[in-house]
Design an enzyme around this catalytic site. Structure first.
Site, PDB file in Angstrom:
ATOM      1  N   GLU A 193       0.856  -1.187   0.000  1.00 37.99           N
ATOM      2  CA  GLU A 193       0.000   0.000   0.000  1.00 37.99           C
ATOM      3  C   GLU A 193       0.886   1.228   0.000  1.00 37.99           C
ATOM      4  OE1 GLU A 193      -2.855  -0.265   3.243  1.00 37.99           O
ATOM      5  OE2 GLU A 193      -4.258  -1.328   1.935  1.00 37.99           O
ATOM      6  N   TYR A 241     -11.925  -9.230   8.408  1.00 40.58           N
ATOM      7  CA  TYR A 241     -12.073  -7.808   8.740  1.00 40.58           C
ATOM      8  C   TYR A 241     -13.436  -7.415   9.313  1.00 40.58           C
ATOM      9  CZ  TYR A 241     -14.906  -6.076   4.781  1.00 40.58           C
ATOM     10  OH  TYR A 241     -15.926  -5.801   3.900  1.00 40.58           O
ATOM     11  N   LYS A 250      -2.515  -7.105   8.306  1.00 38.13           N
ATOM     12  CA  LYS A 250      -1.690  -5.895   8.251  1.00 38.13           C
ATOM     13  C   LYS A 250      -0.522  -5.966   9.222  1.00 38.13           C
ATOM     14  CE  LYS A 250      -4.686  -3.437   5.709  1.00 38.13           C
ATOM     15  NZ  LYS A 250      -4.340  -2.648   4.527  1.00 38.13           N
ATOM     16  N   THR A 254       5.375  -3.196   8.177  1.00 33.13           N
ATOM     17  CA  THR A 254       5.131  -1.900   7.561  1.00 33.13           C
ATOM     18  C   THR A 254       6.497  -1.272   7.343  1.00 33.13           C
ATOM     19  OG1 THR A 254       3.012  -1.654   8.688  1.00 33.13           O
ATOM     20  CG2 THR A 254       4.035   0.361   7.864  1.00 33.13           C
ATOM     21  N   GLU A 359      -6.059  -2.799  -6.364  1.00 29.44           N
ATOM     22  CA  GLU A 359      -6.749  -1.899  -7.289  1.00 29.44           C
ATOM     23  C   GLU A 359      -6.181  -1.995  -8.710  1.00 29.44           C
ATOM     24  OE1 GLU A 359      -5.852   1.052  -4.082  1.00 29.44           O
ATOM     25  OE2 GLU A 359      -7.439   2.141  -5.121  1.00 29.44           O
TER      26      GLU A 359
END
Ligand code: MN
Length: 416
Positions: A193, A241, A250, A254, A359
């Site tokens: 992301e 979720y 998640k 990160t 996406e």
């Protein structure tokens, strides 16, 4: 805003992320040497820890000797501004070159996390991303949840999972839904992301932790910004979720950029809020220019060949970081120096502006073509994902360096 000229090689080049206007903060590891606090300048970094020890930088007591920027974050915004003024004076054109012996070539350095992350919260402030994901998961009628226009929504992540650019990231195991019931398997829909991160500092020496913080006050709590890749296991996410939001999907890792672009360096590039059809409640009202104007890109490297798979702008964020801070602290939740906030994935309205594989491949219904001939719906082991971003001034740019991570094969199977 024009280029501030420096005597350091490479610092006046139009293509560098690191002119004197920037002076981003990081923790570098020289070959064979211990890690240390540094500021990037042109093709070099200034070892600010050594410069402080030598008396060239004076912050009212040793603050740079711990290979961690947290002490400076806790010391308040005045100290950060004083440091910037002193480093600028050392490196500007015409200065004596007393700092020359504290410059290290940037080539050959590795990086550590620039600060001990206190807490990590990830928001969902990209309107196009939220609309795209909502359309795929719930249909176009329910794309944006009813709360979305009224507050920046988010979830509390894990500080322990934050790593600096350059770390490999193992494909996660997770619980996946299936026709015969759930199973434990390696994620088959591992994703990146594209996000902007905000690092919080104390507004003044006695300023943190505290809550609530108003939008106007929150602007003064912004220490700086990083690029942030919120690695995401979409198949795990989809099953887990509801109703509490993402959790293990998640939590793998990160990645943040090695360099923190300070609030002062970003200040000339903050723009106005979007035109809102729905006015936020007064405690979230826009207060001044707070939206960074950054060109962003995602590159995917496979077999040594890199393809830029997405290009967009941080101007597509709908909520500013001060609004996120104000909302986060509205419950009484104390905010601390060293907190890291993710913006949420940034996507634009057009093709090729999407900040995630979910996406770009529209839920794996189409393929993303790579320059090495490869095709992707999600990430493969060995893929290197690089986020880049910069703001553009008159003849110069202010950037973050590469925010990179490589997908490694899954690690140990949970439960043995
Ligand atoms: Mn995210």
């Amino acid at each position: 805003m024009t280029l501030l000229r420096s005597w350091v090689p490479g610092a006046n080049d139009a293509g560098t992320d690191f002119p004197l206007n920037n002076l981003p903060l990081g923790v570098v590891v020289p070959p064979g040497g211990p890690p240390r606090c540094a500021a990037a300048i042109g093709d070099h970094v200034l070892d600010v820890a050594a410069a402080e020890a030598a008396g060239l930088i004076e912050l009212g007591g040793p603050l740079l000797d711990r290979a961690d920027w947290r002490p400076v974050m806790e010391a308040g915004a005045e100290v950060r501004r004083s440091l910037r003024a002193q480093v600028t004076a050392l490196l500007e054109e015409g200065a004596d070159r007393a700092a020359e012996r504290f410059l290290l070539p940037r080539a050959g350095l590795t990086y550590q996390l620039p600060f001990a992350v206190a807490e990590f919260t990830d928001f969902y402030a990209g309107r196009h991303h939220a609309t795209n994901v909502g359309t795929m998961f719930r249909g176009p009628e329910n794309a944006l949840p009813p709360n979305w226009d009224h507050m920046p929504i988010g979830y509390n992540g894990r500080a322990s999972s934050v790593v600096v650019s350059g770390h490999g990231v193992h494909r996660p195991w997770g619980q996946l839904a299936g026709g015969d019931g759930p199973r434990l398997a390696q994620s088959e829909r591992f994703d990146f992301e594209l996000e902007l991160g905000c690092v919080l500092g104390a507004p003044s020496a006695a300023g943190m932790p505290r809550a609530p913080i108003s939008v106007a006050e929150a602007a003064d709590c912004v220490f700086g910004y990083v690029l942030l890749n919120d690695w995401s296991a979409r198949d795990v996410q989809r099953w887990e979720y509801v109703p509490l939001g993402p959790f293990q999907s998640k939590a793998t890792a990160t990645t943040i950029s090695p360099w923190i672009v300070t609030a002062e360096a970003m200040a000339p590039f903050l723009g106005p809020p979007p035109e809102r059809a729905v006015a936020p409640l007064p405690y979230l009202a826009d207060a001044g220019d707070a939206f960074p104007d950054l060109s962003l890109e995602v590159a995917l490297g496979a077999r040594e060949v890199e393809t830029v798979i997405a290009r967009t702008s941080s101007r597509h964020l709908w909520w500013s970081f001060p609004q996120m801070i104000a909302h986060h602290s509205s419950s009484g939740c104390p905010m601390r120096a060293g907190d890291l906030l993710g913006s949420g994935t940034i996507s634009g309205p057009d093709d090729g502006e999407q900040g995630s594989m979910l996406e770009l491949s529209w839920g794996a219904t189409r393929e993303v073509l790579l320059e090495d001939g490869g095709r992707r719906r999600f990430l493969k082991d060995g893929d290197r994902v690089v986020l880049r971003g910069h703001a553009r001034g008159d003849g110069y740019r202010v950037g973050f360096g590469d925010c990179a991570g490589t997908v490694l094969p899954a690690g140990e199977r949970p439960g043995g």
